[in-house]
Design a protein around this motif. Structure first.
Motif, mmCIF file in Angstrom:
data_model
loop_
_atom_site.group_PDB
_atom_site.id
_atom_site.type_symbol
_atom_site.label_atom_id
_atom_site.label_comp_id
_atom_site.label_asym_id
_atom_site.label_seq_id
_atom_site.Cartn_x
_atom_site.Cartn_y
_atom_site.Cartn_z
ATOM 1 N N ASN A 178 42.264 34.130 41.588
ATOM 2 C CA ASN A 178 43.539 34.723 41.957
ATOM 3 C C ASN A 178 43.758 34.828 43.448
ATOM 4 O O ASN A 178 44.876 34.949 43.905
ATOM 5 C CB ASN A 178 43.641 36.134 41.359
ATOM 6 N N ALA A 179 42.707 34.834 44.224
ATOM 7 C CA ALA A 179 42.845 35.049 45.664
ATOM 8 C C ALA A 179 42.594 33.746 46.413
ATOM 9 O O ALA A 179 41.890 32.866 45.960
ATOM 10 C CB ALA A 179 41.852 36.108 46.121
ATOM 11 N N THR A 180 43.210 33.660 47.574
ATOM 12 C CA THR A 180 43.008 32.488 48.407
ATOM 13 C C THR A 180 42.610 32.943 49.793
ATOM 14 O O THR A 180 42.693 34.113 50.136
ATOM 15 C CB THR A 180 44.295 31.645 48.492
ATOM 16 N N ASP A 198 39.899 36.141 53.562
ATOM 17 C CA ASP A 198 40.014 37.551 53.904
ATOM 18 C C ASP A 198 39.327 38.385 52.823
ATOM 19 O O ASP A 198 39.790 38.410 51.675
ATOM 20 C CB ASP A 198 41.493 37.928 54.022
ATOM 21 N N TYR A 234 39.283 41.529 52.371
ATOM 22 C CA TYR A 234 40.151 42.601 51.876
ATOM 23 C C TYR A 234 41.070 42.075 50.773
ATOM 24 O O TYR A 234 41.212 42.698 49.727
ATOM 25 C CB TYR A 234 40.966 43.206 53.021
ATOM 26 N N GLU A 235 41.686 40.915 51.003
ATOM 27 C CA GLU A 235 42.556 40.329 49.974
ATOM 28 C C GLU A 235 41.764 40.013 48.711
ATOM 29 O O GLU A 235 42.238 40.237 47.596
ATOM 30 C CB GLU A 235 43.231 39.060 50.500
ATOM 31 N N ARG A 236 40.559 39.501 48.881
ATOM 32 C CA ARG A 236 39.714 39.178 47.730
ATOM 33 C C ARG A 236 39.357 40.454 46.981
ATOM 34 O O ARG A 236 39.382 40.494 45.759
ATOM 35 C CB ARG A 236 38.459 38.465 48.227
ATOM 36 N N GLN A 275 41.048 43.229 46.942
ATOM 37 C CA GLN A 275 42.256 43.703 46.249
ATOM 38 C C GLN A 275 42.431 42.982 44.922
ATOM 39 O O GLN A 275 42.748 43.605 43.903
ATOM 40 C CB GLN A 275 43.496 43.446 47.102
ATOM 41 N N ALA A 276 42.236 41.671 44.918
ATOM 42 C CA ALA A 276 42.369 40.890 43.688
ATOM 43 C C ALA A 276 41.335 41.328 42.655
ATOM 44 O O ALA A 276 41.639 41.447 41.468
ATOM 45 C CB ALA A 276 42.244 39.396 43.987
ATOM 46 N N GLN A 309 42.457 44.710 41.240
ATOM 47 C CA GLN A 309 43.566 44.557 40.290
ATOM 48 C C GLN A 309 43.069 44.021 38.952
ATOM 49 O O GLN A 309 43.478 44.497 37.889
ATOM 50 C CB GLN A 309 44.636 43.645 40.877
ATOM 51 N N VAL A 357 39.857 49.055 49.878
ATOM 52 C CA VAL A 357 41.073 48.979 49.072
ATOM 53 C C VAL A 357 41.447 50.380 48.591
ATOM 54 O O VAL A 357 40.634 51.048 47.930
ATOM 55 C CB VAL A 357 40.867 48.043 47.858
ATOM 56 N N ASP A 401 34.445 36.257 44.495
ATOM 57 C CA ASP A 401 35.004 35.132 43.734
ATOM 58 C C ASP A 401 34.374 35.055 42.350
ATOM 59 O O ASP A 401 35.051 34.778 41.356
ATOM 60 C CB ASP A 401 34.762 33.807 44.466
#
Length: 167
Positions: A2-4, A7, A9-11, A13-14, A17, A44, A157
């Protein structure tokens, strides 16, 4: 996945979620990442709903005492091995109130590598209640900080990959 991007933090967050959607909690055991996974996850907002705890088990004694890794496993395979990270992940599940666990052990450098386990070698395991644990070997390029950062991303991941296959 889901994440690209790269980062953490973004990973994280994914990951959060995905865990929240499934009502699951995550715990981790870290050696070479030194708490980097837990740091990314707890950055997060609201992570207390799905991140249960983290163990930084840098020494072999910590792996044995806190996670129940067998001394014979460490003697036969070393800290940086599939056998050890699987025992770390299973020990994390046994000592946490979580349904999913990550375990990481590796050689971040600049020293400590060998022909069999060069600098950048990292083993990551994922264990989930009701599923067989899985481990994967990575060899990351770069300096110590780059190896550690890459290991954090790979660990997150792996969580996303497992949750994507387990709705």
């Amino acid at each position: 996945m889901n994440a690209t991007g790269s980062d953490p933090y973004e990973r994280a967050q994914a990951v959060g979620q995905a865990l929240a959607r499934r009502g699951l909690r995550l715990a981790c055991a870290e050696s070479c990442t030194g708490g980097g996974i837990a740091y990314a996850l707890t950055a997060v907002p609201g992570s207390s709903a799905w991140f249960e705890r983290g163990f930084v088990t840098y020494s072999n004694a910590a792996k044995e005492q806190l996670l129940g890794v067998q001394p014979a496993t460490l003697a036969a395979h070393g800290a940086v091995s599939s056998e050890t990270v699987i025992e770390m992940a299973l020990g994390t599940l046994a000592h946490a109130e979580a349904e999913l666990a990550i375990a990481v052990s590796g050689i971040a450098g600049p020293g400590g590598g060998s022909a069999d386990k060069p600098v950048g070698t990292v083993w990551i395991a994922w264990a989930q209640v009701g599923h067989a644990p899985q481990a994967r070997r990575f060899v990351f390029a770069g300096d110590r900080a780059m190896v550690r950062a890459a290991a954090v991303l790979a660990a997150l991941d792996g969580v996303l990959e497992r949750l994507d296959h387990d709705p």
